[in-house]
Design an enzyme around this catalytic site. Sequence first.
Site: not given
Length: 781
Positions: A236, A244, A253, A279
Amino acid sequence: MSAIPTQHPPEPSLRERFHQRSLEHQRPLSIVTMAFTVVTFLCMVAARELVGIPAVPLGYRMLCALVLALLVLAIPSTKSTALFGAIGVVYELVLIGGLVLNASGVAHPLAWLLPALVVIPICAAPLWLTPVHFFTGNALFYAVAIALLLGETHPREVDAAVWTWVIAIGAPTAAVFHFGFYRFRRNHYLLESQLAQLAATDPLTGLQNRRAFVKHAEARLAALAPGARLSAIFLDIDSFKSLNDRYGHAVGDHALFEVAQVLKDEVALYHSVSRLGGEEFAVLLDDELSRALQLAERMRVGITAIERPDGHLTASFGVAEHRRGESFMALLDRADEALLRAKHLGRNRVCAERAPPFDALQPPFEAVFAPRAAGTEAGASRYRWEDFYLISHFQPLYSLSHQKQVGFEALLRGEQDDGTLVPPVVMFAPKPTSDEGALDRASHAVHLGNARRALPGDAWLFLNILPATFVADGYADQLTKIVRAAGLEPERVILEILESHGGSVDEMSRAAARYRQHGFLIAVDDFGAGQSNLDRLLRIRPDLVKLDGELIRATTHGTQQPILPKLVSLLHQAGMLVVVEGVETAEELILAVESNVDFAQGYLLGRPASEIAPPESVHRQIDDAFDVIAQGRAHQHALFESEVEPYRRELRRAADGLRAGAVMDDAFALLATFERCISCFILDDTGRQIGHEVPGPSWSKDAASLQPVANPRDARWDHRPYFRNAVLLPGEAITSNPYLSLASGRPCIAVTVAVQLASGRCVVGVELDWSARGLPWPAGE
């Protein structure tokens, strides 16, 4: 680590995958078509029997039908396209042979055979999986047909009609059917593959999506060979939401894409890599845990090289190895649990799964409790753990009142093959694959196996236990079985809860009740350090409290008096016996005895060792400590009495003056000049101060730092021992034990006497400053 690398077969080509998929599609159609043909052949055999012309024996023709039926029955178990094609070729040859036998002896055999020569290749054309099968089967079929046609003489017009049907109609139509159907199947397969690829792929990273990953993993588990190893890596990206939120989804992204590239670069082609969502990523590899940890570490390092606007990316990893019989989701859950631990430990790290539940009564550990051969009982039990052995050392605990050994704390040690001890910093160093709980449970088995050999029959065994192990479901029952397997009873075992994380107070309180039901005693270790507090003790309610070794050296501020006696008294009042650890000098032993400690432990009384040392010398040391205390108590009492006697004598003279009608200042004039006098006072029968107080040399406004409570006239003092005791013994000067003055914040002593004045019964007193070092304290303190 696996000595032989895992061999992975090469991926089949597109053509091979297409033909294999065609086999799955064609198999049901072929079974139906070919079975129908067998029925048709039997109908023709029956029709031939009705003609009445002599024919080839029926048994031969029925044998052909039987062979055809067996070939049909073989199709469902056909796994390869080559075998499927071979069955088709043999089926056509047997069929044409059976038709020839059936038509033998009739006047016009072509009337029986010509429809078959035309229809059979046309009907079989769509069933051939590959052009090679089609050409091979038809070539052999037409070779037999041509040989049959050339072996018979027919009129010219018949030959022309036959060759027209066979060559101009049958063969071209079969070719059109085969290649048309072959092209249709190929285009359908390509479209199906494209749609499957789109459905199985994460569009952003190009990795497998969760659904495809799980499906592929379950298929690999189903086909896993005995002894093969399989591991899962769950990762992770750390603090991805902030990326973000602060810089936009385009930056996020791009980070996901970069992470995917790192995973692709590090992972072999035959491993599965997936973006599970958000993620989170996962890897499934055909290898054992240690290699999976190495791969995860390489991926972690690779990810740290990826830049983000505010630094570099990091990721946390959890790794687990598949256990026999478990589902893939169970494997992934264990990797996820390891990932969560990596997050809690600070992120940007790799953590391995927790070890499976430890059972000391199962192989290979049950050897610790196996009966000893004759002459070997004196040897210590040890167990292989990683690259060293686990062994037991025992440190004695003594009852100070009984002056004898009453128990032994079992301490875990590591031993190399050559007998040298493993340094604790190495033995207990955290590792990604280590499980502190498994080592804890293993130590219990080793200690119990050795206690059977080493401990006296009436001694307690103190077993250290981590809170997480203590509260684990079912461990109370399991430990009871292990204790009895070692030849002991739970009543002889004291579970010493270590100072560590791993269980709430409520959980430990409930667990303690379960252990007590089996007969175990409970102790709390290192009280006075770390997370220990009175609330923890009062809720767990241990039978014994082991005081941290520093508490025996702790003293009060200013007077440097030891706090151990008061602490022991408090724990005794709470119903708990007291063990003091870290006794290293004769002075500390004397203090422990004087403080009414129940049990003592430390290097002075015995160092941890694999063999129990004779206790006689320690018995003498404890006895000497009692003698020192007995001798010193009288001396201490004499010193204290000599120090306070002048104050008692002058207080009685001041009380006589007050009874005679003297005013306070005159009555206390001489007493107020004594060195340690803080103030002289008079209290009424309700404990309230009468008039002002007469200050002495030790009184100071600057010393009265507790301003809101600095004025004694605002208070009521009849609850104080120096007031109560004076009232109980009127006319006798009473000396209190040292106490902390509420007004000055200093240790003080009060000397009081109850007298009858004109205004009624009063308590006359003087408060003395007892904060100076070196002053004698009452022997009981």
